[in-house]
Design a protein around this motif. Structure first.
Motif, PDB file in Angstrom:
ATOM      1  N   VAL A  45      37.255 -15.957  34.059  1.00 35.43           N
ATOM      2  CA  VAL A  45      38.350 -16.567  33.306  1.00 35.43           C
ATOM      3  C   VAL A  45      38.863 -17.716  34.162  1.00 35.43           C
ATOM      4  CG1 VAL A  45      40.693 -16.260  32.412  1.00 35.43           C
ATOM      5  CG2 VAL A  45      39.008 -14.440  32.105  1.00 35.43           C
ATOM      6  N   ALA A  46      38.897 -18.913  33.598  1.00 37.24           N
ATOM      7  CA  ALA A  46      39.430 -20.088  34.290  1.00 37.24           C
ATOM      8  C   ALA A  46      40.734 -20.492  33.623  1.00 37.24           C
ATOM      9  CB  ALA A  46      38.422 -21.233  34.237  1.00 37.24           C
ATOM     10  N   ALA A  47      41.756 -20.703  34.413  1.00 43.07           N
ATOM     11  CA  ALA A  47      43.069 -21.048  33.878  1.00 43.07           C
ATOM     12  C   ALA A  47      43.639 -22.228  34.658  1.00 43.07           C
ATOM     13  CB  ALA A  47      44.011 -19.849  33.986  1.00 43.07           C
ATOM     14  N   CYS A  48      44.162 -23.191  33.933  1.00 43.82           N
ATOM     15  CA  CYS A  48      44.738 -24.378  34.543  1.00 43.82           C
ATOM     16  C   CYS A  48      46.188 -24.522  34.084  1.00 43.82           C
ATOM     17  CB  CYS A  48      43.906 -25.599  34.152  1.00 43.82           C
ATOM     18  SG  CYS A  48      44.506 -27.121  34.885  1.00 43.82           S
ATOM     19  N   PHE A  49      47.132 -24.349  34.998  1.00 43.77           N
ATOM     20  CA  PHE A  49      48.565 -24.443  34.698  1.00 43.77           C
ATOM     21  C   PHE A  49      48.889 -23.565  33.490  1.00 43.77           C
ATOM     22  CE2 PHE A  49      47.619 -28.156  37.163  1.00 43.77           C
ATOM     23  CZ  PHE A  49      48.688 -28.239  38.021  1.00 43.77           C
ATOM     24  N   PHE A  50      48.418 -22.328  33.520  1.00 47.08           N
ATOM     25  CA  PHE A  50      48.491 -21.449  32.369  1.00 47.08           C
ATOM     26  C   PHE A  50      49.449 -20.283  32.557  1.00 47.08           C
ATOM     27  CE2 PHE A  50      46.631 -17.591  30.405  1.00 47.08           C
ATOM     28  CZ  PHE A  50      46.927 -17.891  29.094  1.00 47.08           C
ATOM     29  N   VAL A  51      49.366 -19.604  33.676  1.00 47.10           N
ATOM     30  CA  VAL A  51      50.154 -18.395  33.882  1.00 47.10           C
ATOM     31  C   VAL A  51      51.650 -18.700  33.789  1.00 47.10           C
ATOM     32  CG1 VAL A  51      50.656 -16.515  35.493  1.00 47.10           C
ATOM     33  CG2 VAL A  51      48.322 -17.318  35.204  1.00 47.10           C
ATOM     34  N   ASP A  52      52.046 -19.885  34.200  1.00 47.63           N
ATOM     35  CA  ASP A  52      53.461 -20.256  34.125  1.00 47.63           C
ATOM     36  C   ASP A  52      53.974 -20.359  32.693  1.00 47.63           C
ATOM     37  OD1 ASP A  52      53.530 -20.345  36.851  1.00 47.63           O
ATOM     38  OD2 ASP A  52      53.528 -22.515  37.009  1.00 47.63           O
ATOM     39  N   THR A  53      53.101 -20.363  31.715  1.00 47.57           N
ATOM     40  CA  THR A  53      53.547 -20.458  30.319  1.00 47.57           C
ATOM     41  C   THR A  53      53.899 -19.101  29.736  1.00 47.57           C
ATOM     42  OG1 THR A  53      51.340 -20.198  29.326  1.00 47.57           O
ATOM     43  CG2 THR A  53      52.018 -22.441  29.970  1.00 47.57           C
ATOM     44  N   ALA A  54      53.629 -18.041  30.459  1.00 48.72           N
ATOM     45  CA  ALA A  54      53.843 -16.686  29.953  1.00 48.72           C
ATOM     46  C   ALA A  54      55.321 -16.324  29.955  1.00 48.72           C
ATOM     47  CB  ALA A  54      53.082 -15.684  30.810  1.00 48.72           C
ATOM     48  N   VAL A  56      56.248 -13.296  30.132  1.00 49.93           N
ATOM     49  CA  VAL A  56      56.190 -12.278  31.174  1.00 49.93           C
ATOM     50  C   VAL A  56      54.838 -12.454  31.874  1.00 49.93           C
ATOM     51  CG1 VAL A  56      56.270  -9.811  31.709  1.00 49.93           C
ATOM     52  CG2 VAL A  56      57.615 -10.723  29.796  1.00 49.93           C
ATOM     53  N   ALA A  57      54.840 -13.104  33.021  1.00 53.07           N
ATOM     54  CA  ALA A  57      53.597 -13.472  33.706  1.00 53.07           C
ATOM     55  C   ALA A  57      52.704 -12.272  33.991  1.00 53.07           C
ATOM     56  CB  ALA A  57      53.916 -14.214  34.996  1.00 53.07           C
ATOM     57  N   LEU A  58      53.283 -11.128  34.318  1.00 55.17           N
ATOM     58  CA  LEU A  58      52.465  -9.954  34.631  1.00 55.17           C
ATOM     59  C   LEU A  58      51.681  -9.463  33.420  1.00 55.17           C
ATOM     60  CD1 LEU A  58      54.749  -7.963  37.092  1.00 55.17           C
ATOM     61  CD2 LEU A  58      52.738  -9.359  37.605  1.00 55.17           C
ATOM     62  N   GLU A  59      52.155  -9.726  32.205  1.00 56.43           N
ATOM     63  CA  GLU A  59      51.382  -9.362  31.019  1.00 56.43           C
ATOM     64  C   GLU A  59      50.105 -10.200  30.936  1.00 56.43           C
ATOM     65  OE1 GLU A  59      53.914  -9.714  27.611  1.00 56.43           O
ATOM     66  OE2 GLU A  59      54.956  -7.841  28.042  1.00 56.43           O
ATOM     67  N   TYR A  60      50.188 -11.469  31.293  1.00 52.39           N
ATOM     68  CA  TYR A  60      48.996 -12.326  31.305  1.00 52.39           C
ATOM     69  C   TYR A  60      48.025 -11.869  32.392  1.00 52.39           C
ATOM     70  CZ  TYR A  60      50.681 -15.981  28.091  1.00 52.39           C
ATOM     71  OH  TYR A  60      51.094 -16.691  27.001  1.00 52.39           O
ATOM     72  N   VAL A  61      48.538 -11.536  33.560  1.00 51.12           N
ATOM     73  CA  VAL A  61      47.682 -11.066  34.655  1.00 51.12           C
ATOM     74  C   VAL A  61      46.969  -9.781  34.230  1.00 51.12           C
ATOM     75  CG1 VAL A  61      47.668 -10.193  37.031  1.00 51.12           C
ATOM     76  CG2 VAL A  61      49.069 -12.189  36.433  1.00 51.12           C
ATOM     77  N   ALA A  62      47.687  -8.855  33.602  1.00 49.47           N
ATOM     78  CA  ALA A  62      47.073  -7.609  33.137  1.00 49.47           C
ATOM     79  C   ALA A  62      46.017  -7.878  32.069  1.00 49.47           C
ATOM     80  CB  ALA A  62      48.148  -6.669  32.592  1.00 49.47           C
ATOM     81  N   ALA A  63      46.274  -8.832  31.176  1.00 51.22           N
ATOM     82  CA  ALA A  63      45.304  -9.162  30.133  1.00 51.22           C
ATOM     83  C   ALA A  63      44.050  -9.781  30.738  1.00 51.22           C
ATOM     84  CB  ALA A  63      45.928 -10.119  29.121  1.00 51.22           C
ATOM     85  N   ILE A  64      44.203 -10.658  31.713  1.00 52.61           N
ATOM     86  CA  ILE A  64      43.043 -11.270  32.371  1.00 52.61           C
ATOM     87  C   ILE A  64      42.229 -10.185  33.072  1.00 52.61           C
ATOM     88  CG2 ILE A  64      42.347 -12.822  34.244  1.00 52.61           C
ATOM     89  CD1 ILE A  64      44.778 -14.608  33.329  1.00 52.61           C
ATOM     90  N   TRP A  65      42.875  -9.267  33.728  1.00 52.34           N
ATOM     91  CA  TRP A  65      42.180  -8.158  34.389  1.00 52.34           C
ATOM     92  C   TRP A  65      41.376  -7.353  33.357  1.00 52.34           C
ATOM     93  CZ3 TRP A  65      40.962  -6.538  39.102  1.00 52.34           C
ATOM     94  CH2 TRP A  65      40.596  -5.221  39.293  1.00 52.34           C
ATOM     95  N   ARG A  66      41.965  -7.090  32.202  1.00 55.05           N
ATOM     96  CA  ARG A  66      41.306  -6.331  31.134  1.00 55.05           C
ATOM     97  C   ARG A  66      40.105  -7.100  30.570  1.00 55.05           C
ATOM     98  NH1 ARG A  66      44.799  -6.904  27.298  1.00 55.05           N
ATOM     99  NH2 ARG A  66      43.473  -8.252  26.099  1.00 55.05           N
ATOM    100  N   LEU A  67      40.211  -8.423  30.480  1.00 48.70           N
ATOM    101  CA  LEU A  67      39.147  -9.247  29.911  1.00 48.70           C
ATOM    102  C   LEU A  67      37.926  -9.353  30.817  1.00 48.70           C
ATOM    103  CD1 LEU A  67      41.283 -12.172  28.503  1.00 48.70           C
ATOM    104  CD2 LEU A  67      39.902 -10.585  27.163  1.00 48.70           C
ATOM    105  N   LEU A  68      38.132  -9.264  32.119  1.00 47.36           N
ATOM    106  CA  LEU A  68      37.043  -9.472  33.072  1.00 47.36           C
ATOM    107  C   LEU A  68      36.106  -8.272  33.144  1.00 47.36           C
ATOM    108  CD1 LEU A  68      38.949 -11.170  36.006  1.00 47.36           C
ATOM    109  CD2 LEU A  68      37.198 -12.218  34.545  1.00 47.36           C
TER     110      LEU A  68
END
Length: 94
Positions: A45-54, A56-68
């Motif tokens: 998963v490649a993200a560019c200036f993306f996590v800051d748009t969440a 709740v940032a930890l929800e995005y981190v958890a989703a990326i972990w699930r996707l990988l």
């Protein structure tokens, strides 16, 4: 964290020589909704200036972990300046 090797090649050359269609996804919409049903679906998963748009940032981190897929890589480019901002002075009092 672990090191990742990045090939020094023109990406288009890799796509032409791979023999199949590239498996790439980019979608408009809310990230958590668009990829809600995918699990261990991506090598990277490649993200560019993306996590800051969440919201709740930890929800995005958890989703990326699930996707990988196991052993997958998350490549993030951006400041990771996400921070919580209190809505009133009372929130700061502890």
């Amino acid at each position: 964290l672990r090191a990742a090797r990045v090939p020094d090649v023109v990406p288009a050359a890799l796509l032409r020589g791979g023999g199949g269609e590239p498996d790439f996804s980019m979608a408009a919409g809310e990230f958590l909704d668009v990829y809600r049903d995918q699990r261990e679906a991506w090598d990277a998963v490649a993200a560019c200036f993306f996590v800051d748009t969440a919201p709740v940032a930890l929800e995005y981190v958890a989703a990326i972990w699930r996707l990988l897929k196991p052993g997958g890589a998350w490549v993030n480019l951006g400041p990771l300046l996400y921070h919580w901002v209190p809505t009133s002075g009372a929130d700061l009092e502890g």
